[in-house]
Design a protein around this motif. Structure first.
Motif, short mmCIF file in Angstrom:
data_model
loop_
_atom_site.label_atom_id
_atom_site.label_comp_id
_atom_site.label_asym_id
_atom_site.label_seq_id
_atom_site.Cartn_x
_atom_site.Cartn_y
_atom_site.Cartn_z
N ALA A 180 0.85 -1.19 0.00
CA ALA A 180 0.00 0.00 0.00
C ALA A 180 0.89 1.24 0.00
O ALA A 180 1.94 1.26 0.64
CB ALA A 180 -0.90 -0.01 1.22
N ALA A 181 0.45 2.28 -0.71
CA ALA A 181 1.29 3.46 -0.94
C ALA A 181 1.70 4.14 0.36
O ALA A 181 2.80 4.67 0.47
CB ALA A 181 0.55 4.43 -1.84
N HIS A 182 0.85 4.12 1.37
CA HIS A 182 1.16 4.82 2.62
C HIS A 182 1.62 3.86 3.70
O HIS A 182 1.63 4.20 4.87
CB HIS A 182 -0.07 5.57 3.13
CG HIS A 182 -0.60 6.52 2.11
ND1 HIS A 182 0.05 7.69 1.78
CD2 HIS A 182 -1.70 6.45 1.32
CE1 HIS A 182 -0.65 8.30 0.84
NE2 HIS A 182 -1.70 7.58 0.54
N GLY A 183 1.95 2.65 3.30
CA GLY A 183 2.34 1.66 4.30
C GLY A 183 1.19 1.25 5.19
O GLY A 183 1.37 0.85 6.33
N THR A 184 -0.04 1.36 4.68
CA THR A 184 -1.21 0.98 5.46
C THR A 184 -1.09 -0.47 5.92
O THR A 184 -0.68 -1.34 5.16
CB THR A 184 -2.49 1.13 4.61
OG1 THR A 184 -2.47 2.43 4.04
CG2 THR A 184 -3.74 0.96 5.45
N ASP A 185 -1.48 -0.69 7.16
CA ASP A 185 -1.38 -2.02 7.74
C ASP A 185 -2.67 -2.79 7.42
O ASP A 185 -3.75 -2.43 7.85
CB ASP A 185 -1.21 -1.87 9.25
CG ASP A 185 -1.01 -3.21 9.92
OD1 ASP A 185 -0.90 -4.23 9.19
OD2 ASP A 185 -0.96 -3.24 11.16
N LEU A 186 -2.53 -3.85 6.64
CA LEU A 186 -3.70 -4.65 6.27
C LEU A 186 -4.00 -5.74 7.30
O LEU A 186 -4.97 -6.47 7.16
CB LEU A 186 -3.46 -5.32 4.91
CG LEU A 186 -3.28 -4.40 3.70
CD1 LEU A 186 -2.89 -5.21 2.47
CD2 LEU A 186 -4.55 -3.62 3.41
N SER A 187 -3.15 -5.82 8.34
CA SER A 187 -3.25 -7.00 9.21
C SER A 187 -4.57 -7.06 9.98
O SER A 187 -5.01 -8.14 10.34
CB SER A 187 -2.07 -7.05 10.18
OG SER A 187 -2.05 -5.90 10.98
N ILE A 188 -5.22 -5.90 10.22
CA ILE A 188 -6.49 -5.96 10.97
C ILE A 188 -7.55 -6.76 10.22
O ILE A 188 -8.46 -7.32 10.83
CB ILE A 188 -7.08 -4.57 11.32
CG1 ILE A 188 -7.30 -3.74 10.07
CG2 ILE A 188 -6.23 -3.85 12.33
CD1 ILE A 188 -8.29 -2.60 10.30
N TYR A 189 -7.43 -6.80 8.89
CA TYR A 189 -8.41 -7.59 8.12
C TYR A 189 -8.18 -9.09 8.27
O TYR A 189 -9.05 -9.89 7.94
CB TYR A 189 -8.36 -7.21 6.64
CG TYR A 189 -8.63 -5.75 6.40
CD1 TYR A 189 -9.85 -5.18 6.77
CD2 TYR A 189 -7.67 -4.92 5.83
CE1 TYR A 189 -10.10 -3.84 6.56
CE2 TYR A 189 -7.91 -3.58 5.61
CZ TYR A 189 -9.13 -3.04 5.99
OH TYR A 189 -9.37 -1.71 5.77
N ILE B 272 -13.55 0.75 13.02
CA ILE B 272 -12.96 0.85 11.69
C ILE B 272 -11.64 1.61 11.70
O ILE B 272 -10.68 1.22 11.07
CB ILE B 272 -13.93 1.58 10.73
CG1 ILE B 272 -15.30 0.97 10.82
CG2 ILE B 272 -13.42 1.54 9.31
CD1 ILE B 272 -16.38 1.85 10.24
N TRP B 273 -11.60 2.76 12.42
CA TRP B 273 -10.45 3.65 12.29
C TRP B 273 -9.57 3.71 13.53
O TRP B 273 -8.72 4.58 13.64
CB TRP B 273 -10.92 5.06 11.93
CG TRP B 273 -11.60 5.13 10.61
CD1 TRP B 273 -11.04 4.86 9.40
CD2 TRP B 273 -12.95 5.50 10.35
NE1 TRP B 273 -11.97 5.02 8.40
CE2 TRP B 273 -13.14 5.42 8.95
CE3 TRP B 273 -14.02 5.90 11.15
CZ2 TRP B 273 -14.36 5.72 8.34
CZ3 TRP B 273 -15.23 6.19 10.54
CH2 TRP B 273 -15.40 6.11 9.16
N GLN B 274 -9.80 2.83 14.49
CA GLN B 274 -9.09 2.94 15.77
C GLN B 274 -7.57 3.04 15.59
O GLN B 274 -6.90 3.83 16.22
CB GLN B 274 -9.40 1.75 16.67
CG GLN B 274 -8.54 1.73 17.94
CD GLN B 274 -8.72 0.46 18.74
OE1 GLN B 274 -9.75 0.30 19.37
NE2 GLN B 274 -7.72 -0.40 18.74
N HIS B 275 -7.05 2.21 14.67
CA HIS B 275 -5.59 2.13 14.53
C HIS B 275 -4.98 3.41 13.98
O HIS B 275 -3.78 3.61 14.05
CB HIS B 275 -5.22 0.93 13.64
CG HIS B 275 -5.84 1.00 12.26
ND1 HIS B 275 -7.20 0.94 12.05
CD2 HIS B 275 -5.27 1.15 11.05
CE1 HIS B 275 -7.44 1.04 10.75
NE2 HIS B 275 -6.29 1.17 10.13
N MET B 276 -5.82 4.30 13.41
CA MET B 276 -5.28 5.54 12.85
C MET B 276 -5.62 6.74 13.74
O MET B 276 -5.20 7.86 13.45
CB MET B 276 -5.89 5.79 11.47
CG MET B 276 -5.59 4.72 10.47
SD MET B 276 -6.71 4.85 9.06
CE MET B 276 -6.31 6.49 8.46
N ASP B 277 -6.35 6.51 14.82
CA ASP B 277 -7.04 7.59 15.52
C ASP B 277 -6.41 7.83 16.89
O ASP B 277 -6.92 7.37 17.90
CB ASP B 277 -8.52 7.20 15.64
CG ASP B 277 -9.32 8.21 16.42
OD1 ASP B 277 -8.93 9.39 16.41
OD2 ASP B 277 -10.32 7.80 17.04
#
Ligand SMILES: [Cu+2]
Length: 574
Positions: free
Chosen positions: A482-491, A503-508
């Motif tokens: 992912a372009a921003h190094g988004t972590d897909l592991s929560i899925y 949904i957004w806890q990991h970014m918030d």
């Protein structure tokens, strides 16, 4: 209105409104779900060896590389290209296939490849109920923790339906969707269905050139079209039937059960069948079990394309799939499924590409591209509704509708591909970066553009969503970068699909969008409202009494006050 009523209502409303407004200002604290408490699955299936990804030669069969992190078993590909009768025991043991699963003999036209092909299929239940223990068996997850009950045609296997005695996970050959079958124009094909299931089934060869009646069996009276009411009897449990054809036309076609079709097809008894053009030395990958990339394409496909993928879209109704998880008695299942379940009230909840939903589609069902390639995509929609497949970053060209070539002068290039139920489209995906066919390299989504098509049981991100991922956008294990190094592991957690993860806890970091604090019983606002209501009601009665019974007011107030709180009624005054 008498003044006494007016004042009583005014008092009640005043107290209620004031105190309730105060209560609503108090928001609950944010309580974060502790990531350490989640069960993260590995993004790639740890049971699949990395060596399977490489280009290799097994039993003399050239097998293309597959950059997916969970590629298909190359031994299986070698076995179904050569036939299980033409390979070593070692290779056969690596596949788990029965020795008679795919028999290839007789080069009838003398062009260097076998022309008599016999394919044995069984009928397998996935994620069904067992009376022996709690839980579903054999287990096949379409996404983390998502296990819809399903039926599939599966290649005949030699082992257990589970991985081993310790694991309930299904043998890798037993999975959604039913396998892709691939034969050549002119092949004498026999599909032998061994009904290993508790219900009757058949196979209907949709779009495949096949005779209505069977010439070799029962004096030509045996049907071959799979329709129990017209071409043959239902194939009952324990019975075996041969479907035979010699196709005269190539194309991307479809096969499915035609017994109680509305439920049996929806349960997963449906697959792609591809008739390839006849070419010399055309050893075909007779079965494609898994992610869709054809690792040993036909001679005709290689004449025009760099890669080929089989993409089977299917959808399932949760209510239907749960019937086999509620009951183990065939009589009850038959009654629930075909008499009580109402297909006209059904809603599709699970949307799959090659049997999986996001994020598992990233493991094995991505289209992995390089610049300046021509990629053939064969698509089938076996769901009950229209799909609208959209290619981010690309316009692809429709070359065939329902297995029939479209006039090349009138080919249509577009970025949304609508497919009605049972339809097939062949696409040419050209990765030339010219601003039309491709906008350049990237990790581009490839998804059903109906909003529900990107959900699993109504929740995003899910559904049949996959990617057109360029090799330069894959990490070392084959996952998209992912372009921003988004972590897909929560899925890759069951908790996400159990709706436990915000949904957004990991970014918030500020806690604006984390989960609100957990409460038991009434929440504080409700509790305050109810106390206020009660207070207002009591106050209203007091005021009413004050106004209506002035003469007795002092005495009444003193009496009530004494009873409730032991206070003296000094303030009460008429
Ligand atoms: Cu059936």
């Amino acid at each position: 209105m008498p003044i006494r009523y007016f004042m009583a209502i005014l008092a009640f409303c005043g107290i209620f409104t004031t105190t309730n407004a105060q209560a609503s200002l108090k928001l609950p604290a944010t309580i974060k779900v502790d990531p350490a408490a989640l069960e993260f699955e590995p993004m790639c299936d740890p049971k699949i060896p990395a060596s399977w990804r490489k280009a290799q030669v097994i039993e003399g069969v050239q097998i293309e590389a597959s950059e997916q992190c969970s590629p298909d078993n190359p031994y299986l590909i070698a076995a179904v290209v050569k036939g299980t009768n033409n390979i070593s025991m070692n290779t056969l043991m690596e596949t788990g296939l029965s020795p008679d699963a795919v028999i290839k003999t007789d080069d009838i036209d003398g062009d260097g490849d076998p022309d008599r092909i016999t394919i044995k299929l069984e009928v397998i239940e996935l994620n069904g109920r067992t009376p022996d223990f709690e839980g579903l068996v054999p287990q096949f997850e379409i996404a983390p923790g998502i296990t819809p009950g399903a039926w599939v045609f599966a290649p005949k296997t030699s082992g257990m339906s589970t991985e081993n005695f310790e694991s309930l996970r299904a043998n890798y050959l037993l999975r959604l969707p039913s396998p892709v079958i691939r034969v050549e124009v002119g092949d004498i094909v026999q599909i032998v269905v061994e009904n290993t299931h508790y219900f009757p089934h058949t196979i209907h060869l949709h779009g495949v050139d096949h005779p209505f009646s069977h010439h070799e069996y029962n004096g030509g009276k045996y049907g071959n079209d799979g329709v129990p009411q017209f071409s043959e009897l239902d194939l009952m449990p324990g019975q075996r039937r041969v479907y035979e054809f010699q196709a005269r036309q190539p194309g991307t076609m479809f096969y499915h059960c035609h017994v109680q079709t509305h439920t049996h097809l929806a349960m997963g008894l449906a697959g792609m069948i591809i008739i390839e053009e006849n070419r010399p030395n055309n050893w075909l990958q007779t079965l494609n079990v898994g992610g869709g990339k054809v690792r040993h394409p036909s001679v005709a496909v290689k004449e025009h394309y760099d890669q080929e993928y089989d993409l089977h879209y299917h959808a399932m109704d949760k209510e239907l799939t749960q019937i086999i998880q509620k009951y183990n008695d065939p009589r009850l299942i038959a009654r629930e499924m075909n008499r009580r379940y109402d297909m006209t009230d059904s809603t599709e909840d699970y949307f799959t590409l090659n049997g999986l939903s996001f994020p598992y589609t990233l493991r094995e069902s991505m289209i992995i591209a390089e610049p300046d390639q021509k990629i053939k995509l064969r698509m089938l929609n076996s769901g009950g509704e229209l799909v609208a497949i959209h290619t981010h970053g690309h316009h692809a060209t429709i070359t065939h509708y329902d297995g029939t070539e479209h006039n090349p002068m009138a080919w249509i290039t577009r970025d949304v591909f609508d497919m009605a139920p049972a339809q097939r489209l062949d696409l040419l995906l050209d990765t030339t970066n010219d601003g039309l066919h491709s906008y350049g390299e990237g990790a581009w989504l490839f998804h059903d553009h109906r909003e529900k098509g990107i959900t699993t049981d109504g929740m995003s991100e899910g559904g049949s969503m996959s990617m057109i991922a360029y090799k330069s956008y894959l990490d070392e294990v084959g996952m998209p970068i992912a372009a921003h190094g988004t972590d897909l592991s929560i899925y890759f957690t069951k908790e996400y699909y159990q709706r436990k993860l915000p949904i957004w806890q990991h970014m918030d970091e500020a806690g604006f969008l984390g989960p609100p604090g957990v409460r038991s019983g009434f929440n504080p606002e409700t509790k305050a409202t109810m106390i206020n209501l009660l207070g207002g009601f009591i106050a209203g009665i007091l005021i009413y009494l004050l106004i209506t019974r002035r003469q007795n007011a002092s005495a009444a107030m003193a009496s009530i006050a004494a009873k409730i709180k032991g206070l003296k009624g000094g303030k009460a005054n008429g």
